[in-house]
Design a protein around this motif. Structure first.
Motif, PDB file in Angstrom:
ATOM      1  N   GLY A 105      -2.091  -9.358   7.371  1.00  0.00           N
ATOM      2  CA  GLY A 105      -2.124  -9.369   5.910  1.00  0.00           C
ATOM      3  C   GLY A 105      -3.165 -10.314   5.320  1.00  0.00           C
ATOM      4  O   GLY A 105      -3.216 -10.520   4.103  1.00  0.00           O
ATOM      5  N   LYS A 106      -4.027 -10.854   6.154  1.00  0.00           N
ATOM      6  CA  LYS A 106      -4.992 -11.871   5.695  1.00  0.00           C
ATOM      7  C   LYS A 106      -5.973 -11.294   4.665  1.00  0.00           C
ATOM      8  O   LYS A 106      -6.184 -11.877   3.599  1.00  0.00           O
ATOM      9  N   SER A 107      -6.578 -10.145   5.013  1.00  0.00           N
ATOM     10  CA  SER A 107      -7.545  -9.540   4.075  1.00  0.00           C
ATOM     11  C   SER A 107      -6.859  -9.172   2.766  1.00  0.00           C
ATOM     12  O   SER A 107      -7.446  -9.301   1.688  1.00  0.00           O
ATOM     13  N   THR A 108      -5.621  -8.716   2.877  1.00  0.00           N
ATOM     14  CA  THR A 108      -4.895  -8.312   1.666  1.00  0.00           C
ATOM     15  C   THR A 108      -4.686  -9.513   0.741  1.00  0.00           C
ATOM     16  O   THR A 108      -4.779  -9.379  -0.485  1.00  0.00           O
ATOM     17  N   ALA A 136      -2.894 -12.579  13.404  1.00  0.00           N
ATOM     18  CA  ALA A 136      -3.301 -11.423  14.209  1.00  0.00           C
ATOM     19  C   ALA A 136      -3.836 -10.299  13.313  1.00  0.00           C
ATOM     20  O   ALA A 136      -3.695 -10.349  12.086  1.00  0.00           O
ATOM     21  N   TYR A 185       0.885  -1.166   0.000  1.00  0.00           N
ATOM     22  CA  TYR A 185       0.000   0.000   0.000  1.00  0.00           C
ATOM     23  C   TYR A 185       0.922   1.214   0.000  1.00  0.00           C
ATOM     24  O   TYR A 185       1.586   1.479   1.008  1.00  0.00           O
ATOM     25  N   GLU A 212     -15.160  -8.077   4.784  1.00  0.00           N
ATOM     26  CA  GLU A 212     -15.346  -7.901   6.221  1.00  0.00           C
ATOM     27  C   GLU A 212     -16.320  -6.732   6.411  1.00  0.00           C
ATOM     28  O   GLU A 212     -16.286  -5.778   5.650  1.00  0.00           O
ATOM     29  N   GLY A 259      -3.876  -7.111  11.246  1.00  0.00           N
ATOM     30  CA  GLY A 259      -2.820  -6.436  10.497  1.00  0.00           C
ATOM     31  C   GLY A 259      -1.794  -7.380   9.901  1.00  0.00           C
ATOM     32  O   GLY A 259      -0.820  -6.946   9.288  1.00  0.00           O
TER      33      GLY A 259
HETATM   34  P1  ATP Z   1      -7.423  -7.516  10.188  1.00  0.00           P
HETATM   35  O1  ATP Z   1      -7.768  -8.820  10.796  1.00  0.00           O
HETATM   36  O2  ATP Z   1      -7.211  -6.436  11.189  1.00  0.00           O
HETATM   37  O3  ATP Z   1      -8.302  -7.106   9.036  1.00  0.00           O
HETATM   38  P2  ATP Z   1      -5.454  -8.484   8.319  1.00  0.00           P
HETATM   39  O4  ATP Z   1      -4.583  -9.613   8.722  1.00  0.00           O
HETATM   40  O5  ATP Z   1      -6.595  -8.804   7.419  1.00  0.00           O
HETATM   41  O6  ATP Z   1      -5.952  -7.712   9.589  1.00  0.00           O
HETATM   42  P3  ATP Z   1      -4.753  -6.511   6.357  1.00  0.00           P
HETATM   43  O7  ATP Z   1      -6.037  -5.796   6.482  1.00  0.00           O
HETATM   44  O8  ATP Z   1      -4.491  -7.318   5.152  1.00  0.00           O
HETATM   45  O9  ATP Z   1      -4.503  -7.421   7.644  1.00  0.00           O
HETATM   46  O10 ATP Z   1      -3.582  -5.437   6.520  1.00  0.00           O
HETATM   47  C1  ATP Z   1      -2.193  -5.763   6.329  1.00  0.00           C
HETATM   48  C2  ATP Z   1      -1.386  -4.482   6.492  1.00  0.00           C
HETATM   49  O11 ATP Z   1      -1.710  -3.579   5.440  1.00  0.00           O
HETATM   50  C3  ATP Z   1      -1.641  -3.735   7.802  1.00  0.00           C
HETATM   51  O12 ATP Z   1      -0.424  -3.187   8.235  1.00  0.00           O
HETATM   52  C4  ATP Z   1      -2.611  -2.647   7.400  1.00  0.00           C
HETATM   53  O13 ATP Z   1      -2.469  -1.527   8.232  1.00  0.00           O
HETATM   54  C5  ATP Z   1      -2.173  -2.333   5.981  1.00  0.00           C
HETATM   55  N1  ATP Z   1      -3.306  -1.904   5.139  1.00  0.00           N
HETATM   56  C6  ATP Z   1      -4.430  -2.605   4.880  1.00  0.00           C
HETATM   57  N2  ATP Z   1      -5.241  -1.922   4.028  1.00  0.00           N
HETATM   58  C7  ATP Z   1      -4.619  -0.762   3.755  1.00  0.00           C
HETATM   59  C8  ATP Z   1      -4.924   0.374   2.944  1.00  0.00           C
HETATM   60  N3  ATP Z   1      -6.046   0.433   2.219  1.00  0.00           N
HETATM   61  N4  ATP Z   1      -4.031   1.398   2.906  1.00  0.00           N
HETATM   62  C9  ATP Z   1      -2.883   1.329   3.608  1.00  0.00           C
HETATM   63  N5  ATP Z   1      -2.510   0.299   4.375  1.00  0.00           N
HETATM   64  C10 ATP Z   1      -3.359  -0.741   4.462  1.00  0.00           C
END
Ligand code: ATP
Length: 241
Positions: free
Chosen positions: A42-45, A38, A14, A85, A40
């Motif tokens: 990176g799962k959603s990404t 946990a 990002y 989500e 942040g």
């Molecule tokens: P959660 O369970 O909190 O959703 P996650 O494991 O799904 O967490 P992600 O949402 O994939 O994690 O985020 C991975 C990293 O990318 C984190 O550091 C988050 O802050 C960052 N991030 C996610 N979306 C964006 C965005 N649109 N812009 C900037 N940074 C982002």
């Protein structure tokens, strides 16, 4: 058995901040693969990368086809559907209209048939087809979000924290329905969940995600029993998880 989805070397940033690095996951036909980690991590990404919602480096092969730069819409047509989500249904549209949106590209008879299938699966929302979606409870909204995704006849459902914000009883109900859907069709699922106990009722495979990378991968059979689960969580995600 050949894989439905094979992803390797996935990296997403990002801006200048890397969120996911060099991720590889495989999903078999009809398999439920869970991503555990946990906030942040990176799962959603990873789900968004597969759905084509974020610019991604690496290779994703779906049913033998390299997805490359295919748009999200083109991926939906191939059967890859993301359920975000927080549900993100259209609150001002009725339940029925939300379902229609999920099957926007279908002909009328197929639309009707899918809608009946979804409402049969989720009787809670069948009673309020004409009500605006904002009137539904959190659990019913989650059912609508999953139902809307099912309207397009997906082959791979990318489910982002379906239990988020739901009371335990509703979580149980949503997972029961997911189990039914799974048994009804050869649908494959990549599931992001914090609720480990529920996840283990569905998952065939678990990938542990930490700091943007996959740090471990176990088959569900290897995670039977609290001791095995605790040991895996401790070694992959840290005792504090
Ligand atoms: P959660 O369970 O909190 O959703 P996650 O494991 O799904 O967490 P992600 O949402 O994939 O994690 O985020 C991975 C990293 O990318 C984190 O550091 C988050 O802050 C960052 N991030 C996610 N979306 C964006 C965005 N649109 N812009 C900037 N940074 C982002």
């Amino acid at each position: 058995m050949s894989k439905l989805l094979q992803a390797q070397g996935l990296s997403v940033s990002y801006g200048i901040l890397p969120a996911v690095r060099d991720v590889a996951i495989d999903v078999g036909p009809g398999a439920v693969v869970a991503l555990l980690g946990a906030n942040g991590a990176g799962k959603s990404t990873i789900l968004k990368a597969i759905a084509g919602l974020v610019p991604t480096q690496g290779e994703i092969i779906f049913d033998g086809e390299t997805l490359g730069t295919l748009s999200t819409r083109q991926r939906v047509r191939r059967g890859i559907v993301y359920v975000p989500e927080g549900r993100q249904i259209v609150a001002t549209l009725s339940v029925g209209e939300n379902l229609t949106l999920g099957g926007y590209h279908l002909d009328r008879p197929t639309l009707r048939q899918r809608s009946e299938m979804v409402l049969g699966l989720f009787p809670e929302i069948a009673n309020c087809v004409h009500s605006p979606a904002w009137m539904l409870s959190g659990g019913e909204q989650q059912m609508l979000a999953i139902g809307r995704a099912l309207m397009s006849g997906p082959r791979l459902l990318l489910l982002d924290e379906p239990s988020l914000g739901l009371a335990p009883l509703l979580v149980k109900r949503v997972f029961e329905r997911l189990n039914t859907i799974r048994q009804m069709s050869a649908l494959s699922v990549v599931l992001v969940e914090q609720n480990f106990r529920m996840t283990m009722q569905l998952a065939d495979d678990v990938y542990f995600v930490r700091s943007g990378g996959i740090v471990g991968h176990r088959g569900a059979a290897e995670l039977q029993g609290p001791a095995a689960r605790e040991q895996a969580i401790e070694s992959y995600l840290g005792a504090a998880h």
